[in-house]
Enzyme design. Structure first.
Site, PDB file in Angstrom:
ATOM      1  N   GLY A 159      64.056 160.892  55.892  1.00 29.04           N
ATOM      2  CA  GLY A 159      63.544 161.004  54.518  1.00 29.04           C
ATOM      3  C   GLY A 159      64.526 160.569  53.451  1.00 29.04           C
ATOM      4  N   SER A 160      65.793 160.367  53.821  1.00 36.06           N
ATOM      5  CA  SER A 160      66.791 159.959  52.818  1.00 36.06           C
ATOM      6  C   SER A 160      66.932 158.443  52.723  1.00 36.06           C
ATOM      7  CB  SER A 160      68.151 160.574  53.173  1.00 36.06           C
ATOM      8  OG  SER A 160      68.468 160.260  54.523  1.00 36.06           O
ATOM      9  N   GLY A 161      66.222 157.697  53.556  1.00 37.63           N
ATOM     10  CA  GLY A 161      66.411 156.246  53.598  1.00 37.63           C
ATOM     11  C   GLY A 161      65.487 155.493  52.657  1.00 37.63           C
TER      12      GLY A 161
ATOM     13  N   TYR B  29      66.829 147.278  69.757  1.00 36.11           N
ATOM     14  CA  TYR B  29      65.943 147.909  68.766  1.00 36.11           C
ATOM     15  C   TYR B  29      64.481 147.708  69.169  1.00 36.11           C
ATOM     16  CZ  TYR B  29      63.843 148.410  64.019  1.00 36.11           C
ATOM     17  OH  TYR B  29      63.092 148.773  62.918  1.00 36.11           O
TER      18      TYR B  29
ATOM     19  N   PRO C 111      55.387 147.846  59.904  1.00 33.62           N
ATOM     20  CA  PRO C 111      55.675 147.121  58.661  1.00 33.62           C
ATOM     21  C   PRO C 111      56.426 145.814  58.928  1.00 33.62           C
ATOM     22  CG  PRO C 111      56.716 149.311  58.707  1.00 33.62           C
ATOM     23  CD  PRO C 111      56.286 148.971  60.096  1.00 33.62           C
ATOM     24  N   THR C 112      56.317 144.904  57.977  1.00 28.09           N
ATOM     25  CA  THR C 112      57.166 143.696  57.978  1.00 28.09           C
ATOM     26  C   THR C 112      58.495 144.072  57.316  1.00 28.09           C
ATOM     27  OG1 THR C 112      56.098 143.138  55.918  1.00 28.09           O
ATOM     28  CG2 THR C 112      55.243 142.068  57.876  1.00 28.09           C
TER      29      THR C 112
ATOM     30  N   VAL D  30      61.018 145.347  54.902  1.00 22.51           N
ATOM     31  CA  VAL D  30      60.843 146.236  53.743  1.00 22.51           C
ATOM     32  C   VAL D  30      62.033 146.040  52.805  1.00 22.51           C
ATOM     33  CG1 VAL D  30      60.339 148.617  53.053  1.00 22.51           C
ATOM     34  CG2 VAL D  30      59.930 147.902  55.420  1.00 22.51           C
TER      35      VAL D  30
ATOM     36  N   TRP E 279      73.350 133.102  54.031  1.00 20.74           N
ATOM     37  CA  TRP E 279      73.676 132.862  55.438  1.00 20.74           C
ATOM     38  C   TRP E 279      72.532 132.110  56.126  1.00 20.74           C
ATOM     39  CZ3 TRP E 279      75.653 138.533  56.461  1.00 20.74           C
ATOM     40  CH2 TRP E 279      76.908 138.670  55.852  1.00 20.74           C
TER      41      TRP E 279
HETATM   42  P1  NAP Z   1      67.244 153.494  56.388  1.00 21.64           P
HETATM   43  O1  NAP Z   1      67.177 153.293  54.936  1.00 21.64           O
HETATM   44  O2  NAP Z   1      68.445 152.987  57.124  1.00 21.64           O
HETATM   45  O3  NAP Z   1      67.070 155.054  56.687  1.00 21.64           O
HETATM   46  C1  NAP Z   1      67.230 155.536  57.984  1.00 21.64           C
HETATM   47  C2  NAP Z   1      66.958 157.005  57.964  1.00 21.64           C
HETATM   48  O4  NAP Z   1      67.088 157.526  59.288  1.00 21.64           O
HETATM   49  C3  NAP Z   1      67.930 157.791  57.071  1.00 21.64           C
HETATM   50  O5  NAP Z   1      67.230 158.829  56.452  1.00 21.64           O
HETATM   51  C4  NAP Z   1      68.929 158.331  58.078  1.00 21.64           C
HETATM   52  O6  NAP Z   1      69.562 159.526  57.637  1.00 21.64           O
HETATM   53  C5  NAP Z   1      68.000 158.619  59.245  1.00 21.64           C
HETATM   54  N1  NAP Z   1      68.716 158.692  60.508  1.00 21.64           N
HETATM   55  C6  NAP Z   1      69.388 157.706  61.144  1.00 21.64           C
HETATM   56  N2  NAP Z   1      69.942 158.174  62.276  1.00 21.64           N
HETATM   57  C7  NAP Z   1      69.602 159.481  62.362  1.00 21.64           C
HETATM   58  C8  NAP Z   1      69.886 160.506  63.288  1.00 21.64           C
HETATM   59  N3  NAP Z   1      70.625 160.289  64.385  1.00 21.64           N
HETATM   60  N4  NAP Z   1      69.396 161.740  63.048  1.00 21.64           N
HETATM   61  C9  NAP Z   1      68.658 161.989  61.939  1.00 21.64           C
HETATM   62  N5  NAP Z   1      68.341 161.061  61.034  1.00 21.64           N
HETATM   63  C10 NAP Z   1      68.826 159.817  61.239  1.00 21.64           C
HETATM   64  O7  NAP Z   1      65.990 152.867  57.126  1.00 21.64           O
HETATM   65  P2  NAP Z   1      64.554 152.472  56.543  1.00 21.64           P
HETATM   66  O8  NAP Z   1      64.626 151.038  56.188  1.00 21.64           O
HETATM   67  O9  NAP Z   1      64.103 153.481  55.579  1.00 21.64           O
HETATM   68  O10 NAP Z   1      63.673 152.556  57.860  1.00 21.64           O
HETATM   69  C11 NAP Z   1      62.727 153.588  58.063  1.00 21.64           C
HETATM   70  C12 NAP Z   1      61.872 153.229  59.269  1.00 21.64           C
HETATM   71  O11 NAP Z   1      61.194 152.014  59.011  1.00 21.64           O
HETATM   72  C13 NAP Z   1      62.690 153.012  60.538  1.00 21.64           C
HETATM   73  O12 NAP Z   1      62.006 153.587  61.616  1.00 21.64           O
HETATM   74  C14 NAP Z   1      62.729 151.503  60.674  1.00 21.64           C
HETATM   75  O13 NAP Z   1      62.867 151.103  62.011  1.00 21.64           O
HETATM   76  C15 NAP Z   1      61.396 151.109  60.088  1.00 21.64           C
HETATM   77  N6  NAP Z   1      61.332 149.732  59.558  1.00 21.64           N
HETATM   78  C16 NAP Z   1      62.224 149.332  58.591  1.00 21.64           C
HETATM   79  C17 NAP Z   1      62.152 148.026  58.117  1.00 21.64           C
HETATM   80  C18 NAP Z   1      63.093 147.516  57.055  1.00 21.64           C
HETATM   81  O14 NAP Z   1      63.036 146.314  56.743  1.00 21.64           O
HETATM   82  N7  NAP Z   1      63.966 148.338  56.476  1.00 21.64           N
HETATM   83  C19 NAP Z   1      61.175 147.154  58.627  1.00 21.64           C
HETATM   84  C20 NAP Z   1      60.279 147.618  59.577  1.00 21.64           C
HETATM   85  C21 NAP Z   1      60.373 148.912  60.043  1.00 21.64           C
HETATM   86  P3  NAP Z   1      70.930 159.477  56.756  1.00 21.64           P
HETATM   87  O15 NAP Z   1      70.541 158.994  55.386  1.00 21.64           O
HETATM   88  O16 NAP Z   1      71.410 160.864  56.732  1.00 21.64           O
HETATM   89  O17 NAP Z   1      71.837 158.524  57.473  1.00 21.64           O
HETATM   90  P1  GDP Z   2      65.297 139.957  60.412  1.00 26.77           P
HETATM   91  O1  GDP Z   2      64.203 139.684  59.436  1.00 26.77           O
HETATM   92  O2  GDP Z   2      64.969 141.051  61.369  1.00 26.77           O
HETATM   93  O3  GDP Z   2      65.743 138.708  61.112  1.00 26.77           O
HETATM   94  O4  GDP Z   2      66.571 140.510  59.645  1.00 26.77           O
HETATM   95  P2  GDP Z   2      67.190 140.268  58.204  1.00 26.77           P
HETATM   96  O5  GDP Z   2      66.473 141.033  57.188  1.00 26.77           O
HETATM   97  O6  GDP Z   2      68.650 140.555  58.398  1.00 26.77           O
HETATM   98  O7  GDP Z   2      66.966 138.712  57.847  1.00 26.77           O
HETATM   99  C1  GDP Z   2      67.697 137.740  58.551  1.00 26.77           C
HETATM  100  C2  GDP Z   2      67.405 136.366  57.997  1.00 26.77           C
HETATM  101  O8  GDP Z   2      67.954 136.234  56.666  1.00 26.77           O
HETATM  102  C3  GDP Z   2      68.116 135.305  58.833  1.00 26.77           C
HETATM  103  O9  GDP Z   2      67.420 134.082  58.742  1.00 26.77           O
HETATM  104  C4  GDP Z   2      69.475 135.189  58.119  1.00 26.77           C
HETATM  105  O10 GDP Z   2      70.128 133.954  58.403  1.00 26.77           O
HETATM  106  C5  GDP Z   2      69.015 135.263  56.665  1.00 26.77           C
HETATM  107  N1  GDP Z   2      70.063 135.681  55.717  1.00 26.77           N
HETATM  108  C6  GDP Z   2      70.560 134.931  54.688  1.00 26.77           C
HETATM  109  N2  GDP Z   2      71.482 135.599  54.010  1.00 26.77           N
HETATM  110  C7  GDP Z   2      71.557 136.846  54.569  1.00 26.77           C
HETATM  111  C8  GDP Z   2      72.318 138.010  54.266  1.00 26.77           C
HETATM  112  O11 GDP Z   2      73.132 138.052  53.346  1.00 26.77           O
HETATM  113  N3  GDP Z   2      72.104 139.115  55.042  1.00 26.77           N
HETATM  114  C9  GDP Z   2      71.212 139.109  56.065  1.00 26.77           C
HETATM  115  N4  GDP Z   2      71.025 140.231  56.770  1.00 26.77           N
HETATM  116  N5  GDP Z   2      70.475 138.010  56.393  1.00 26.77           N
HETATM  117  C10 GDP Z   2      70.660 136.896  55.655  1.00 26.77           C
END
Ligand code: NAP
Ligand code: GDP
Length: 345
Positions: free
Chosen positions: A40-42, A167, A194-195, A197, A232
């Site tokens: 919930g903090s992410g 992952y 989700p795609t 985020v 990058w």
């Molecule tokens: P995030 O900002 O990195 O947040 C991750 C969260 O998980 C934080 O609240 C963290 O707590 C908690 N966490 C990590 N390890 C833990 C552990 N061992 N025990 C308890 N809590 C733990 O990630 P997010 O982007 O919000 O992602 C949320 C979900 O969406 C994930 O399941 C991710 O796989 C999925 N998702 C994300 C994306 C994206 O682009 N970001 C895309 C598709 C799916 P702390 O704050 O305390 O570290």
């Molecule tokens: P993905 O969507 O799961 O592949 O993960 P990312 O969100 O890290 O996106 C990666 C894509 O963004 C790749 O094509 C990288 O080469 C490009 N990219 C360009 N600049 C950056 C950067 O500063 N950080 C990251 N994470 N990716 C970058």
């Protein structure tokens, strides 16, 4: 003693005795939903918090966990937090999360930590009789060699991209677990896909974060220091980006109204897919950055594309309007500037 309230269904004042009110309160208490959000903090968790704080549903109590409440890799700590809050519903977000470059370095940790977290959380949900669970997969877990657009039926069709196989396999197993818990125990566990985020509260770390927060942090520094902004890879790969607030609304909808064990893709339309170069240009515009832009093609491009279909979502919500990406990026940039000191980076 009694009081009068207006009944909107009957369109008239009705008289309620204290006994009526007590019965009503007891019924409300019985039907109160206690919704626990792991992670919930992410990024996504904080967006859900923003949305529910605006909605204020009186029969819903929301609990937003961070790793400080419990390390969900640890079985005893996981069960203790379920014992403490006794959730009726769970949105399961907690995971080891990162962009392409973090995944390339730590595939084994991504696999193990996420498997441990998912096993502890879903087994506790079963044992504590949680009525519904919505977990989070990702479009980056789909097979690398596939036809496009990707849809929900294709998750297990072949190996994922080698950059993030740890992952991906851990996340794919959530879908397998949901089917198994349903078949053997009748559990109502589902998942959303989700795609990419982005939004406020993201991880803006250059090494560990996803592309949009990474680009935002880089342009911020380039502007501040008068140095070039480096993208990058080639900038050619394609991505569908979803604003965290849109994802939050759709996940809350899924918790309340999506009644299928099989997952559902939560994505913008296919026409809204953009290249990394286009996304970078939007960040440049949001900052009004006028400096030099370079591409470091020695860095990996990762998966070229993972274009996902939102046809299933559109059947339920044909008119849902996603936040335009330029607006979402501008809001995220503003948040990053305002919260620079405390932002994760
Ligand atoms: P995030 O900002 O990195 O947040 C991750 C969260 O998980 C934080 O609240 C963290 O707590 C908690 N966490 C990590 N390890 C833990 C552990 N061992 N025990 C308890 N809590 C733990 O990630 P997010 O982007 O919000 O992602 C949320 C979900 O969406 C994930 O399941 C991710 O796989 C999925 N998702 C994300 C994306 C994206 O682009 N970001 C895309 C598709 C799916 P702390 O704050 O305390 O570290
Ligand atoms: P993905 O969507 O799961 O592949 O993960 P990312 O969100 O890290 O996106 C990666 C894509 O963004 C790749 O094509 C990288 O080469 C490009 N990219 C360009 N600049 C950056 C950067 O500063 N950080 C990251 N994470 N990716 C970058």
């Amino acid at each position: 003693m009694c009081c009068f309230v207006y009944d909107y269904f009957l369109h008239r004042q009705i008289r309620l005795t204290i006994k009526d009110i007590r019965n009503h309160n007891r019924k409300m208490a019985e039907t109160e939903m206690v919704i626990m959000v792991t992670g919930g903090s992410g990024l996504v968790g904080q967006a859900i918090k923003t949305v529910v704080e605006e909605e204020k549903h009186s029969n819903e109590r929301w609990i937003f966990l961070s790793s400080k409440d419990a390390d969900l890799k640890n079985t005893a700590e996981t069960r203790a937090v379920f014992e403490k809050y006794k959730p009726t519903h769970v949105i399961h977000l907690a995971a080891m999360v990162g962009g392409l470059f973090r995944n390339l370095k730590y595939n084994c940790d991504f696999l193990r930590f996420n498997q441990l977290i998912n096993d502890n959380v879903l087994e506790s949900c079963k044992d504590f009789k949680v009525q519904k669970v919505v977990s989070c997969l990702s479009t980056c877990i789909f097979p690398d060699k596939t036809t496009y657009p990707i849809d929900e039926t294709m998750i297990h069709n072949g190996p994922p991209h080698q950059s993030n196989f740890g992952y991906s396999y851990a996340k794919r197993m959530i879908d397998v677990m949901n089917q198994a818990y349903h078949q053997q125990y009748g559990c109502n566990f589902t998942s959303v896909i989700p795609t990419n985020v982005y939004g406020p509260h993201d991880n803006f770390s250059l090494e560990d974060g996803h592309v949009l927060p990474g680009l935002i942090n880089k342009v911020y520094m380039a502007k501040k220091n008068g140095t070039p902004f480096t993208i990058w890879g080639t900038g050619k790969p394609l991505r569908q980006f979803i604003y965290s607030i849109d994802l939050a609304k759709l996940m809350i909808w899924a918790l309340r109204d999506y009644n299928d064990i099989s997952p559902i893709i939560l994505s913008v339309d296919e026409a809204d897919e953009v290249s990394i170069k286009e996304a970078a240009e939007m960040v440049i515009d949001a900052f009004e950055f006028k400096g030099e832009v370079v591409f470091d093609t020695s860095k990996s491009d990762g998966q070229f594309k993972k274009t996902a279909s939102n046809a299933k979502l559109r059947k339920y919500l044909p008119d849902y309007k996603f936040t335009p990406i330029q607006q979402g990026i501008k809001e995220t940039v503003n948040w990053f500037i305002e919260n620079y000191e405390s932002a994760r980076k």
